[in-house]
Write a protein that holds these residues in place. Structure first.
Motif, short mmCIF file in Angstrom:
data_model
loop_
_atom_site.label_atom_id
_atom_site.label_comp_id
_atom_site.label_asym_id
_atom_site.label_seq_id
_atom_site.Cartn_x
_atom_site.Cartn_y
_atom_site.Cartn_z
N TYR A 1 3.75 -77.93 -91.23
CA TYR A 1 4.93 -78.03 -90.39
C TYR A 1 5.44 -76.63 -90.14
N TRP A 2 6.00 -76.41 -88.95
CA TRP A 2 6.55 -75.08 -88.67
C TRP A 2 7.86 -75.19 -87.93
N LYS A 3 8.68 -74.17 -88.13
CA LYS A 3 9.97 -74.08 -87.46
C LYS A 3 10.27 -72.62 -87.15
N VAL A 4 11.24 -72.42 -86.29
CA VAL A 4 11.69 -71.08 -85.92
C VAL A 4 13.13 -70.94 -86.40
N ILE A 5 13.45 -69.76 -86.91
CA ILE A 5 14.82 -69.47 -87.32
C ILE A 5 15.33 -68.31 -86.48
N ALA A 6 16.40 -68.55 -85.73
CA ALA A 6 17.05 -67.51 -84.93
C ALA A 6 18.19 -66.93 -85.75
N ARG A 7 18.32 -65.60 -85.72
CA ARG A 7 19.39 -64.93 -86.48
C ARG A 7 20.12 -63.93 -85.59
N ASN A 8 21.43 -63.84 -85.83
CA ASN A 8 22.23 -62.77 -85.25
C ASN A 8 23.21 -62.30 -86.32
N LYS A 9 24.18 -61.48 -85.96
CA LYS A 9 25.09 -60.94 -86.97
C LYS A 9 25.99 -62.01 -87.59
N VAL A 10 26.12 -63.16 -86.95
CA VAL A 10 26.98 -64.22 -87.47
C VAL A 10 26.24 -65.09 -88.47
N GLY A 11 24.94 -65.32 -88.25
CA GLY A 11 24.18 -66.18 -89.14
C GLY A 11 22.87 -66.62 -88.53
N ALA A 12 22.37 -67.77 -88.99
CA ALA A 12 21.06 -68.27 -88.57
C ALA A 12 21.14 -69.71 -88.09
N THR A 13 20.24 -70.04 -87.17
CA THR A 13 20.11 -71.40 -86.65
C THR A 13 18.63 -71.75 -86.61
N GLU A 14 18.29 -72.95 -87.08
CA GLU A 14 16.90 -73.38 -87.06
C GLU A 14 16.56 -74.08 -85.76
N SER A 15 15.25 -74.10 -85.46
CA SER A 15 14.79 -74.78 -84.25
C SER A 15 15.12 -76.27 -84.33
N LEU A 16 15.12 -76.88 -83.17
CA LEU A 16 15.46 -78.30 -83.07
C LEU A 16 14.48 -79.13 -83.90
N ARG A 17 15.01 -80.17 -84.54
CA ARG A 17 14.20 -81.06 -85.36
C ARG A 17 13.65 -82.18 -84.49
N PRO A 18 12.60 -82.83 -84.83
CA PRO A 18 11.81 -82.62 -86.02
C PRO A 18 10.91 -81.40 -85.87
N PRO A 19 10.44 -80.84 -87.01
CA PRO A 19 9.56 -79.68 -86.92
C PRO A 19 8.21 -80.06 -86.31
N LYS A 20 7.55 -79.08 -85.71
CA LYS A 20 6.21 -79.31 -85.16
C LYS A 20 5.20 -79.34 -86.30
N ARG A 21 4.12 -80.10 -86.09
CA ARG A 21 3.08 -80.26 -87.09
C ARG A 21 1.75 -79.82 -86.47
N PHE A 22 0.92 -79.14 -87.25
CA PHE A 22 -0.41 -78.74 -86.79
C PHE A 22 -1.37 -78.74 -87.98
N ARG A 23 -2.65 -78.62 -87.68
CA ARG A 23 -3.64 -78.45 -88.75
C ARG A 23 -4.72 -77.50 -88.28
N ILE A 24 -5.31 -76.80 -89.24
CA ILE A 24 -6.39 -75.86 -88.96
C ILE A 24 -7.69 -76.65 -88.80
N ASP A 25 -8.38 -76.42 -87.69
CA ASP A 25 -9.66 -77.07 -87.41
C ASP A 25 -10.73 -75.99 -87.38
N PRO A 26 -11.52 -75.85 -88.45
CA PRO A 26 -12.50 -74.77 -88.51
C PRO A 26 -13.63 -74.90 -87.50
N THR A 27 -13.74 -76.04 -86.81
CA THR A 27 -14.80 -76.21 -85.81
C THR A 27 -14.41 -75.61 -84.46
N ARG A 28 -13.14 -75.29 -84.29
CA ARG A 28 -12.69 -74.71 -83.01
C ARG A 28 -12.95 -73.21 -82.99
N PRO A 29 -13.30 -72.66 -81.84
CA PRO A 29 -13.55 -71.20 -81.77
C PRO A 29 -12.25 -70.41 -81.98
#
Length: 184
Positions: A90-118
């Motif tokens: 699962y992955w997410k993005v965290i945006a930060r500025n001088k006030v604080g941090a905000t996470e990317s919209l939920r739900p988080p994205k999901r991926f998997r490594i496929d060793p057969t792909r170039p």
């Protein structure tokens, strides 16, 4: 202005995770993460980082980037090697500025490594498909429209022509009416 109308600094707006898309199978090797970010005021003072974990609660991250500006991140092959094939991440993005941090919209994205792909090429990992030195297309056009870098989409009505030195095959000739060269 009255004191109650003054703008106060705010948390950055939540970024939207884009690539890898949810459920994507990505090749082993260097990885590309992209996100959409709001163009609201303060964007130049905002950084983004990605976090990757095996669980959607991100209790134990397996990969975390340093904060950076922009809307894309290439994870080098050495860092991406921490991710195992055929495991959901699962992955997410965290945006930060001088006030604080905000996470990317939920739900988080999901991926998997496929060793057969170039593996992704440097061109795949670049923002606009550019090569060394920022070149998008390089073609010497010495009698042939085929590029030494980039991709020829269409070559209509062209033929070898005399080059600047007058020698045949030193240029590509177009008729000026319907002939054209189109590169990606």
């Amino acid at each position: 202005r009255r004191p109650g109308n003054l703008r106060r600094p705010a948390l950055p707006p939540p970024p939207v995770a884009a690539l890898p898309a949810d459920g994507a199978r990505v090749p082993a090797g260097p990885m590309l993460f992209t996100w959409r970010r709001a163009l609201a005021a303060g964007a130049k003072d905002r950084t983004h980082a990605i976090v990757v974990a095996e669980t959607a609660d991100f209790a134990k991250p397996v990969l975390a980037s340093e904060p950076k500006t922009g809307s894309r991140l290439v994870v080098p092959e050495e860092a991406a090697a921490r991710l195992r094939p055929n495991v959901d991440y699962y992955w997410k993005v965290i945006a930060r500025n001088k006030v604080g941090a905000t996470e990317s919209l939920r739900p988080p994205k999901r991926f998997r490594i496929d060793p057969t792909r170039p593996k992704l090429t440097p061109q795949d990992l670049s923002e606009y498909g550019e090569g060394p030195g920022g070149v998008l297309v390089a073609a010497d056009l010495a009698g042939d429209p085929e590029p030494s870098y980039g991709e020829l989409i269409s070559a209509k009505g062209c033929k070898p022509g005399a080059g600047p030195d007058g020698k045949s095959g030193g240029a590509v000739a177009l008729d000026g009416k319907s002939a054209m060269l189109v590169y990606k």
